[in-house]
Design an enzyme around this catalytic site. Structure first.
Site, PDB file in Angstrom:
ATOM      1  N   GLY A  47       0.868  -1.171   0.000  1.00  0.00           N
ATOM      2  CA  GLY A  47       0.000   0.000   0.000  1.00  0.00           C
ATOM      3  C   GLY A  47       0.901   1.215   0.000  1.00  0.00           C
ATOM      4  O   GLY A  47       1.803   1.306  -0.816  1.00  0.00           O
ATOM      5  N   CYS A  79       6.018  -5.448   0.417  1.00  0.00           N
ATOM      6  CA  CYS A  79       6.136  -4.127  -0.207  1.00  0.00           C
ATOM      7  C   CYS A  79       6.093  -3.010   0.851  1.00  0.00           C
ATOM      8  O   CYS A  79       7.030  -2.896   1.626  1.00  0.00           O
ATOM      9  CB  CYS A  79       5.079  -3.980  -1.295  1.00  0.00           C
ATOM     10  N   ILE A 134       5.193  -3.348  -7.580  1.00  0.00           N
ATOM     11  CA  ILE A 134       4.457  -2.091  -7.810  1.00  0.00           C
ATOM     12  C   ILE A 134       5.133  -0.984  -6.988  1.00  0.00           C
ATOM     13  O   ILE A 134       5.061  -0.998  -5.755  1.00  0.00           O
ATOM     14  CB  ILE A 134       2.979  -2.220  -7.378  1.00  0.00           C
ATOM     15  N   ARG A 135       5.812  -0.072  -7.693  1.00  0.00           N
ATOM     16  CA  ARG A 135       6.579   0.981  -6.997  1.00  0.00           C
ATOM     17  C   ARG A 135       7.288   0.393  -5.773  1.00  0.00           C
ATOM     18  O   ARG A 135       7.184   0.889  -4.641  1.00  0.00           O
ATOM     19  CB  ARG A 135       5.664   2.140  -6.592  1.00  0.00           C
ATOM     20  N   HIS A 170       4.420  -8.286  -4.373  1.00  0.00           N
ATOM     21  CA  HIS A 170       3.060  -8.578  -3.884  1.00  0.00           C
ATOM     22  C   HIS A 170       2.691 -10.043  -4.145  1.00  0.00           C
ATOM     23  O   HIS A 170       2.058 -10.333  -5.163  1.00  0.00           O
ATOM     24  CB  HIS A 170       2.050  -7.689  -4.611  1.00  0.00           C
ATOM     25  N   GLU A 172       0.438 -11.745  -2.939  1.00  0.00           N
ATOM     26  CA  GLU A 172      -1.007 -11.990  -2.828  1.00  0.00           C
ATOM     27  C   GLU A 172      -1.756 -11.674  -4.117  1.00  0.00           C
ATOM     28  O   GLU A 172      -2.939 -11.985  -4.241  1.00  0.00           O
ATOM     29  CB  GLU A 172      -1.580 -11.155  -1.662  1.00  0.00           C
TER      30      GLU A 172
HETATM   31  N1  GLN Z   1       5.964   2.827  -2.707  1.00  0.00           N
HETATM   32  C1  GLN Z   1       5.155   2.395  -1.597  1.00  0.00           C
HETATM   33  C2  GLN Z   1       5.694   2.959  -0.273  1.00  0.00           C
HETATM   34  O1  GLN Z   1       6.718   3.539  -0.250  1.00  0.00           O
HETATM   35  C3  GLN Z   1       5.095   0.890  -1.521  1.00  0.00           C
HETATM   36  C4  GLN Z   1       4.402   0.374  -2.749  1.00  0.00           C
HETATM   37  C5  GLN Z   1       3.597  -0.867  -2.510  1.00  0.00           C
HETATM   38  O2  GLN Z   1       3.353  -1.294  -1.378  1.00  0.00           O
HETATM   39  N2  GLN Z   1       3.121  -1.418  -3.596  1.00  0.00           N
HETATM   40  O3  GLN Z   1       5.064   2.797   0.728  1.00  0.00           O
END
Ligand code: GLN
Length: 197
Positions: A47, A79, A134-135, A170, A172
């Site tokens: 998140g 993440c 994802i990022r 991720h 999940e």
């Molecule tokens: N870039 C988000 C952060 O720094 C993490 C991204 C993710 O959980 N998909 O919190």
């Protein structure tokens, strides 16, 4: 049946719940410190770590989360969850739950290719895990008690320290439950140990 919580303040909660249930464990959403007392292990989802930290503070959960780890109860950060667990963050003079002996850099896979999927070899878990980034953050360095489980392009993307597990991606978000099954076993092992003492 072991009870595995998912910290449900923000982020990808329902997908983890589904994965936990697919592994034959009971899934519980954790929204308060009293919910924490109900679970044997905890997943911290992906998140946005800054937003999650604000909510952790608002609900006075920082210390209870630290105590959960200190009690030897398994925690798995995915993440943003990995960022929450790390003791050090690149470019910041503070960290969050600060239990995993690792230094983590946020958003470390470039701006242009924010998100991608790749097949990862993960020690003891899979030769070919479909990992969705994802990022994503990555781990730039670990303490001596931390075992590196996976790297992507040389960067550490999954590691374990005792009952703490963290990954950059991720697990999940695919139908592959092998990582959740591995964490479920960690939770079962931790309970077996408690009972035997
Ligand atoms: N870039 C988000 C952060 O720094 C993490 C991204 C993710 O959980 N998909 O919190």
């Amino acid at each position: 049946m072991v009870k595995i919580g998912v910290l449900a303040l923000q982020g990808a909660v329902s997908e983890h719940i589904r994965s936990i249930e697919a592994c034959g464990a009971q899934a519980i959403t954790v929204k308060s410190k009293s919910d924490l007392a109900l679970v044997d292990g905890l997943i911290l989802p992906g998140g946005e770590s800054t937003a999650m930290r604000k909510l952790i503070d608002r609900f006075e959960m920082l210390e209870p989360l630290q105590q959960f780890a200190a009690a030897g109860k398994p925690m798995f950060g995915t993440c943003a969850g990995l960022i929450l667990l790390a003791k050090k963050l690149v470019g910041y003079d503070f960290s969050h739950i600060s239990v995993l002996d690792a230094k983590v850099e946020r958003n470390s896979f470039g701006r242009q290719v924010d998100s991608f999927e790749t097949s990862l070899a993960i020690k003891d878990i899979a030769e070919d895990f479909p990992a969705v980034f994802i990022r994503a953050p990555h781990i730039v360095g670990v303490g001596e008690d931390v075992e590196v489980l996976a790297r992507f392009e040389g960067k550490i993307v999954m590691a374990r320290q005792g009952y703490l597990l963290g990954c950059s991606f991720h697990p999940e978000l695919t139908a592959d439950h092998r990582i959740t099954a591995y964490f479920t076993e960690m939770v079962e092992d931790s309970l077996a140990l408690t009972v035997n003492i």
